[in-house]
Design an enzyme around this catalytic site. Sequence first.
Site, PDB file in Angstrom:
ATOM      1  N   THR A   1      44.661 -99.226  19.312  1.00 28.47           N
ATOM      2  CA  THR A   1      44.977 -98.101  20.193  1.00 28.47           C
ATOM      3  C   THR A   1      45.978 -97.199  19.475  1.00 28.47           C
ATOM      4  O   THR A   1      46.447 -97.509  18.378  1.00 28.47           O
ATOM      5  CB  THR A   1      45.607 -98.584  21.510  1.00 28.47           C
ATOM      6  OG1 THR A   1      46.965 -99.021  21.258  1.00 28.47           O
ATOM      7  CG2 THR A   1      44.822 -99.733  22.112  1.00 28.47           C
TER       8      THR A   1
ATOM      9  N   LYS B   1      50.378 -96.695  14.539  1.00 24.26           N
ATOM     10  CA  LYS B   1      51.535 -96.435  13.665  1.00 24.26           C
ATOM     11  C   LYS B   1      52.867 -96.401  14.401  1.00 24.26           C
ATOM     12  O   LYS B   1      53.919 -96.366  13.768  1.00 24.26           O
ATOM     13  CB  LYS B   1      51.336 -95.071  12.962  1.00 24.26           C
ATOM     14  CG  LYS B   1      50.190 -95.048  11.988  1.00 24.26           C
ATOM     15  CD  LYS B   1      49.900 -93.666  11.485  1.00 24.26           C
ATOM     16  CE  LYS B   1      49.076 -92.866  12.439  1.00 24.26           C
ATOM     17  NZ  LYS B   1      47.698 -93.344  12.596  1.00 24.26           N
TER      18      LYS B   1
ATOM     19  N   ALA C   1      43.887 -95.461   6.313  1.00 31.50           N
ATOM     20  CA  ALA C   1      42.756 -96.200   6.892  1.00 31.50           C
ATOM     21  C   ALA C   1      42.475 -97.462   6.086  1.00 31.50           C
ATOM     22  O   ALA C   1      43.287 -98.389   6.077  1.00 31.50           O
ATOM     23  CB  ALA C   1      41.519 -95.302   6.995  1.00 31.50           C
TER      24      ALA C   1
ATOM     25  N   LEU D   1      42.260 -97.774   2.791  1.00 33.08           N
ATOM     26  CA  LEU D   1      42.778 -97.778   1.420  1.00 33.08           C
ATOM     27  C   LEU D   1      43.927 -98.777   1.268  1.00 33.08           C
ATOM     28  O   LEU D   1      44.753 -98.908   2.171  1.00 33.08           O
ATOM     29  CB  LEU D   1      43.272 -96.380   1.040  1.00 33.08           C
ATOM     30  CG  LEU D   1      42.219 -95.271   0.984  1.00 33.08           C
ATOM     31  CD1 LEU D   1      42.884 -93.921   0.711  1.00 33.08           C
ATOM     32  CD2 LEU D   1      41.179 -95.575  -0.078  1.00 33.08           C
TER      33      LEU D   1
ATOM     34  N   GLU E   1      42.962 -88.200  16.184  1.00 28.02           N
ATOM     35  CA  GLU E   1      43.352 -89.040  17.306  1.00 28.02           C
ATOM     36  C   GLU E   1      42.739 -88.458  18.586  1.00 28.02           C
ATOM     37  O   GLU E   1      42.330 -87.286  18.600  1.00 28.02           O
ATOM     38  CB  GLU E   1      44.888 -89.073  17.444  1.00 28.02           C
ATOM     39  CG  GLU E   1      45.618 -89.646  16.250  1.00 28.02           C
ATOM     40  CD  GLU E   1      45.487 -91.148  16.119  1.00 28.02           C
ATOM     41  OE1 GLU E   1      44.960 -91.794  17.056  1.00 28.02           O
ATOM     42  OE2 GLU E   1      45.896 -91.691  15.083  1.00 28.02           O
TER      43      GLU E   1
ATOM     44  N   ASP F   1      51.869 -87.279  12.923  1.00 31.42           N
ATOM     45  CA  ASP F   1      51.114 -88.415  12.399  1.00 31.42           C
ATOM     46  C   ASP F   1      51.393 -88.609  10.912  1.00 31.42           C
ATOM     47  O   ASP F   1      51.597 -89.725  10.443  1.00 31.42           O
ATOM     48  CB  ASP F   1      49.617 -88.189  12.632  1.00 31.42           C
ATOM     49  CG  ASP F   1      48.791 -89.432  12.323  1.00 31.42           C
ATOM     50  OD1 ASP F   1      49.056 -90.478  12.938  1.00 31.42           O
ATOM     51  OD2 ASP F   1      47.906 -89.355  11.463  1.00 31.42           O
TER      52      ASP F   1
ATOM     53  N   LYS G   1      53.381 -91.654   8.821  1.00 38.49           N
ATOM     54  CA  LYS G   1      52.787 -92.344   7.674  1.00 38.49           C
ATOM     55  C   LYS G   1      53.716 -92.350   6.473  1.00 38.49           C
ATOM     56  O   LYS G   1      53.911 -93.388   5.828  1.00 38.49           O
ATOM     57  CB  LYS G   1      51.451 -91.684   7.309  1.00 38.49           C
ATOM     58  CG  LYS G   1      50.342 -91.928   8.324  1.00 38.49           C
ATOM     59  CD  LYS G   1      49.070 -91.181   7.959  1.00 38.49           C
ATOM     60  CE  LYS G   1      47.961 -91.460   8.955  1.00 38.49           C
ATOM     61  NZ  LYS G   1      46.724 -90.719   8.642  1.00 38.49           N
TER      62      LYS G   1
END
Length: 815
Positions: free
Chosen positions: A555, A579, A611, A613, A667, A678, A682
Amino acid sequence: MKVLKFGGTSVANAQNIKLVLAIVSDKAKEEKLIVVVSAFSKVTDLLQIASQKAAAGDENFKVILADIEKKHLDTLKELIPVSEQSSLLSHIKRIINHLETLLDGCYLLGELSPRTSDTILSFGELLSSYIIAEALKQNLKNSCYKDSRELIKTNNHFGKAIVNFDASNELIVAFFTSNESQVVVMPGFIAASLDGINTTLGRGGSDYTGAILAGALDATDLEIWTDVNGMYTTNPKIVKQAQPIAYISYQEAMELSHFGAKVLYPPTIQPVLRKNIPILIKNTFEPKAEGTYISNQVFAQSNPVKGITHIDAITLITLEGSGMIGVSGSSKRLFEVLSNKNINVIFITQASSEHSICIGILNSDADVAQEAINKAFEVEILQNKIDPCIVENNLCIIALVGENMKNHQGLSGRMFSTLGKNNVNIRAIAQGASERNISAVINERDVKKALNSLHENFFEENTKQLNLFVMGVGNVGEKFIEQIHQQKKFLKEKLKINLRVIALSNSRKMHFDEDGISLKEWKFALETGEPADKEQFIANVKELNLRNSIFVDITANESVSKTYEQYLKRNIAVVTCNKIACASEYDNYKKLKKLSRQFNAPFLFETNVGAGLPIIDTIKNLVASGDKVNKIQAVLSGSLNFIFNNFDENNTFHDVVKEAGVQGFTEPDPKIDLSGIDVARKILILIRESGYKMEIDEITNESFLPAECLNTTSNEAFFESLQTHAAHFETIYKEALSKESRLKYVAQFENGKANVGLRFIPKDHPFYNLEGKDNIVLFFTDRYVDQPLLIKGAGAGAAVTASGIFADVIRIGNV
């Protein structure tokens, strides 16, 4: 001569008894038989309840008595031809009338003495053996009935009488020497004292009856017929992968039966062991199955462990204090106290310092034991030389059993390591000098997890079962389940990993199946499930307490991310593409990492960045090998890269963002991607994994969105604002064209500072040719100075994200 004993489930009803009669008739063709039978299934329990109710003045004992009578009369009518039933039914009624008189006496007197209890409990075997003997005569005329009370003599220790073997053996030999019947049917469990008073041999004593007869007559073997295919490597009701044991020694069987293997009553072995008479455990309902052969023969076997067993409802009592050190007789006093109270000690361990003694007893004896021990050591307790005894209830003993364990190193370590990895706390440990048994006391709630974990380790060819609890079954979640379904067979055969999805949940529904949800029909199972409830979901996961449990969060929900701590503290691994947790306050991020180490519960979040990687994994390896990350440059949003790669004079910014959502690259709330938050999350995660401390608000976010777009409160309003400000986005695009550059949303970290924002990337930059939804990361480290370490590939999309989650799950399976 052969002795056959049939248990309660084997004679539970007329249908089962017919199977018994077929087995007996077939074997009687070859040699003489003694057939020992238990009471019909559950009848002894009913007799015990009826007697207790009668003594308590509860007239409902009559209802139970009526049920018992009906059960036996109905069974007799089904087994015996109508023409021969009259006298037999009368006999059964006389026995029931006698039983009713005894129960009436208990009711009138308001008491139930041990002697009366033994007499009442004996009626189950008296009734069953009479009916079976008469049914056998229908096809086998040369058969007879013999009352065990006339041959097996005991003392007057009611409830579990001690056999007088000298007297019993003499009577048994005398009877069978003169008896010429091909088959003799006898009731198990019951006996009589030398002065003719009814006694019983303890619950499960029908096995013992068979062994007493076999030992006295030097039988060729003793066959125990039950409802399972022999003794199992562990309890098949708890561990579905349990396997029957083909061959086992007397000593191993004794250990397993003592520690809860209910298929064999522990005292059974001793009478046949003396005479070296083998025991064969067979299944009445699968008579062709091999069963378990118990003898003193040594069979070559690669696995030194024969079985894993357990005893429930254990209390641990610890007596400790400096007043015990060097003082002789402390242990003697302790065990004398327990012996005087008729309390059986199941488990013993003592510290080499003599500072403490720890014993395991049944929960039912705990209060009496505690009071008696504290009273016996009252003086030392008052003088503070010894502490009042410590009592811990609701525990369980698990044991590894094997005759050949003493010749193999490392079994204890393997056992305790397996339990430790599954967060099963060990309260006490004991190992005999024979090394035939390694025992540990654990919490009762961990029994299922412990037995399954140990059985998997010692008996299942190193196949590791992973139990998944999946929250979130949207685009990524659906792909994840598809991948599990597709690869399940491959994983089991090649990697020895058995993946099971135990629970699924979306925002509306949730569904649990302890045996694993069928992945062919998971959508139907979820739709027909119960209403989704995050707290109940957590409670169910904890209650199941399965080994190798993994919570999979697919989610983008903040409240779900706040539940990770509860899972990790219960040794439940967490795999997440969400995240929010790792980008939350630094202290929370560190706490989750610490809990993961403390409770040996993996916390994996490779898909938080890139994702599928291997970006986070690469950082971990760099840091672990002693390298230091000095600078990071990255395009970390596959959705933004897709958007800016497709935004041109032919496609409006609004339309491209819409298409990115349709493709599953953004998203559910696209503003999370386009606002830059986002990407900020990251880069923050990469910075933290590189060993730096940073909070999200320390990252400069240079948004390219107008304020009106950022301030919208719904997706509809957001997309309307994109159309309203179309000229703004056109201007940005034209500026990039004029500079012969491409638009990329770039994250950067250097010299302790980080920023994210839209950049004009020139043709000579590594980011310029980044196509589609690809991500790229450049790591500048102490080792990679002039030429950075580069990772590039698809960084968005349901399939690649699902594969990254899948990889994290497999990583846990390979630990």
